[in-house]
Design an enzyme around this catalytic site. Structure first.
Site, PDB file in Angstrom:
ATOM      1  N   PRO A 126      73.050  89.865 -23.971  1.00 38.28           N
ATOM      2  CA  PRO A 126      73.324  88.911 -25.208  1.00 38.28           C
ATOM      3  C   PRO A 126      74.776  88.336 -25.123  1.00 38.28           C
ATOM      4  O   PRO A 126      75.130  87.742 -25.799  1.00 38.28           O
ATOM      5  CB  PRO A 126      73.084  89.691 -26.363  1.00 38.28           C
ATOM      6  CG  PRO A 126      73.173  91.144 -26.136  1.00 38.28           C
ATOM      7  CD  PRO A 126      72.714  91.145 -24.655  1.00 38.28           C
ATOM      8  N   ASP A 150      73.539  79.965 -16.748  1.00 41.34           N
ATOM      9  CA  ASP A 150      72.970  79.185 -17.703  1.00 41.34           C
ATOM     10  C   ASP A 150      74.137  79.157 -18.753  1.00 41.34           C
ATOM     11  O   ASP A 150      75.160  80.213 -18.692  1.00 41.34           O
ATOM     12  CB  ASP A 150      71.748  79.689 -18.510  1.00 41.34           C
ATOM     13  CG  ASP A 150      70.622  79.224 -17.862  1.00 41.34           C
ATOM     14  OD1 ASP A 150      70.662  78.440 -16.794  1.00 41.34           O
ATOM     15  OD2 ASP A 150      69.507  79.730 -18.205  1.00 41.34           O
ATOM     16  N   LYS A 176      72.112  74.027 -19.807  1.00 35.23           N
ATOM     17  CA  LYS A 176      70.634  74.221 -20.706  1.00 35.23           C
ATOM     18  C   LYS A 176      70.925  74.421 -22.116  1.00 35.23           C
ATOM     19  O   LYS A 176      70.468  75.279 -22.702  1.00 35.23           O
ATOM     20  CB  LYS A 176      70.391  75.596 -20.160  1.00 35.23           C
ATOM     21  CG  LYS A 176      69.233  75.450 -18.715  1.00 35.23           C
ATOM     22  CD  LYS A 176      67.805  75.011 -19.373  1.00 35.23           C
ATOM     23  CE  LYS A 176      66.847  75.657 -18.311  1.00 35.23           C
ATOM     24  NZ  LYS A 176      66.486  77.067 -18.345  1.00 35.23           N
ATOM     25  N   MET A 196      66.321  80.523 -31.261  1.00 34.07           N
ATOM     26  CA  MET A 196      66.385  78.931 -31.078  1.00 34.07           C
ATOM     27  C   MET A 196      65.808  78.610 -32.643  1.00 34.07           C
ATOM     28  O   MET A 196      65.604  77.348 -32.589  1.00 34.07           O
ATOM     29  CB  MET A 196      65.654  78.236 -30.109  1.00 34.07           C
ATOM     30  CG  MET A 196      66.077  78.891 -28.644  1.00 34.07           C
ATOM     31  SD  MET A 196      65.023  78.216 -27.429  1.00 34.07           S
ATOM     32  CE  MET A 196      63.763  79.436 -27.465  1.00 34.07           C
TER      33      MET A 196
HETATM   34  N1  SAH Z   1      66.216  85.000 -22.472  1.00 32.67           N
HETATM   35  C1  SAH Z   1      67.148  85.104 -23.898  1.00 32.67           C
HETATM   36  C2  SAH Z   1      66.872  83.954 -24.919  1.00 32.67           C
HETATM   37  C3  SAH Z   1      66.805  82.476 -24.663  1.00 32.67           C
HETATM   38  S1  SAH Z   1      66.639  81.335 -25.700  1.00 32.67           S
HETATM   39  C4  SAH Z   1      66.865  86.359 -24.477  1.00 32.67           C
HETATM   40  O1  SAH Z   1      66.204  87.297 -23.964  1.00 32.67           O
HETATM   41  O2  SAH Z   1      68.001  86.798 -25.128  1.00 32.67           O
HETATM   42  C5  SAH Z   1      68.010  81.063 -26.513  1.00 32.67           C
HETATM   43  C6  SAH Z   1      68.134  81.731 -27.841  1.00 32.67           C
HETATM   44  O3  SAH Z   1      68.372  83.143 -27.732  1.00 32.67           O
HETATM   45  C7  SAH Z   1      69.279  81.279 -28.834  1.00 32.67           C
HETATM   46  O4  SAH Z   1      69.062  79.884 -29.495  1.00 32.67           O
HETATM   47  C8  SAH Z   1      69.614  82.424 -30.084  1.00 32.67           C
HETATM   48  O5  SAH Z   1      68.272  82.368 -30.942  1.00 32.67           O
HETATM   49  C9  SAH Z   1      69.289  83.630 -29.045  1.00 32.67           C
HETATM   50  N2  SAH Z   1      70.363  84.353 -28.574  1.00 32.67           N
HETATM   51  C10 SAH Z   1      70.778  84.849 -27.274  1.00 32.67           C
HETATM   52  N3  SAH Z   1      71.830  85.201 -27.206  1.00 32.67           N
HETATM   53  C11 SAH Z   1      72.388  85.261 -28.607  1.00 32.67           C
HETATM   54  C12 SAH Z   1      73.635  86.054 -29.198  1.00 32.67           C
HETATM   55  N4  SAH Z   1      74.373  86.624 -28.373  1.00 32.67           N
HETATM   56  N5  SAH Z   1      73.557  85.818 -30.471  1.00 32.67           N
HETATM   57  C13 SAH Z   1      72.604  85.146 -31.122  1.00 32.67           C
HETATM   58  N6  SAH Z   1      71.517  84.664 -30.638  1.00 32.67           N
HETATM   59  C14 SAH Z   1      71.504  84.680 -29.308  1.00 32.67           C
END
Ligand code: SAH
Length: 252
Positions: free
Chosen positions: A11, A34, A56, A169
């Site tokens: 994250p 990305d 993206k 999202m």
């Molecule tokens: N493959 C990623 C998700 C991609 S979709 C995963 O497994 O985390 C993108 C969404 O992930 C964002 O819109 C948000 O909802 C969430 N997200 C990803 N990183 C984040 C972060 N550091 N803090 C808050 N939301 C996060």
């Protein structure tokens, strides 16, 4: 023979990278990443590697999905060791499966390195256990991305008791999500948290209830990426929040 490594970047906090991800980032010849990948994570990319930004962001797809697939195929066909780096875990709302299907169709070798998905990484840094014996025995991950202004979700399955709902999202669709949850029987005072930039210095946690959350999120000025967590486990945030980023936690 080239090879593509589909790698989860977690994250944001680079300490959440797996050892395997770090090793591959240091060995890669090309890294295609990305926008969700944090700058701190990119510091682990070998200085000799070529970096390609694939974009993206919502509404601003720098490379279209087919262009990304074509790029990965052509790099692998040139014999390159390619890391395709994606935020969180590549198999959770990351289109990782689609990219691998395109590679598989061309007979290109690939491997997958899982990452800490936002649900677990962001919830951990927000001090919100996704399950807890007193509050939730199950947890469901959904995408709140709106199509034509509506979130096409299975609402009855989201309002089950003793369940935590994690929405990826979902920032733009938050008012609609809260409205639909209540219309399908969820309590107006069901706790909800929205976490921006989980696990990095700009992390902000805003908590509230289904009825008042859309307004709180606007007042706090939250921006993407945000993760939404709905359920009684959110009550634990006050007691368990441990991550103290330099920017003060937002309370509205
Ligand atoms: N493959 C990623 C998700 C991609 S979709 C995963 O497994 O985390 C993108 C969404 O992930 C964002 O819109 C948000 O909802 C969430 N997200 C990803 N990183 C984040 C972060 N550091 N803090 C808050 N939301 C996060």
């Amino acid at each position: 023979m080239g090879r593509v490594y589909l790698v989860g970047a977690g994250p944001g906090d680079p300490e959440l990278l797996t050892l395997r991800a770090v090793r591959l980032l240091q060995q890669a010849q090309v890294v295609v990443y990305d926008h969700l990948v944090s700058s701190a994570v990119l510091e682990f990319v070998s200085p000799n590697a070529q970096r390609i930004y694939a974009g993206k962001r919502r509404n601003e797809h720098t490379l279209r999905q087919e262009e990304i697939n074509t790029l990965l195929i052509s790099l692998a066909n040139q014999g390159k060791q390619v890391v395709r780096l994606k935020g969180g875990d590549p198999f959770i709302f990351g289109r990782g499966g689609e990219e691998l299907q395109a590679l598989a169709a061309q007979g290109i070798d690939f491997e997958v390195v899982p990452g800490v998905t936002a649900a677990s990484g962001v919830a951990s840094y927000a001090g919100i256990p996704l399950t807890h014996r007193d509050y939730a025995q199950s947890c469901i991950f959904v995408t709140g991305h709106l199509k034509n202004g509506t979130a096409d979700l299975d609402w009855p399955s989201l309002v089950r008791l003793n369940q935590t709902v994690v929405i990826y999202m979902g920032l733009g669709g938050l008012p609609e999500i809260c409205r639909q949850m209540m219309a399908h029987g969820a309590a107006a005072n069901l706790p909800i948290a929205v976490v921006q930039d989980g696990s990095i210095a700009s992390q902000k946690v805003v908590t509230g209830t289904l009825i008042d959350m859309p307004e709180r999120v606007v007042r706090a000025g939250l921006k993407s990426p945000c993760l939404t967590i709905i359920g009684n486990v959110v009550k634990l945030h006050d007691e368990l929040a441990w991550f103290k980023p330099p920017v003060a936690l937002t309370r509205v």
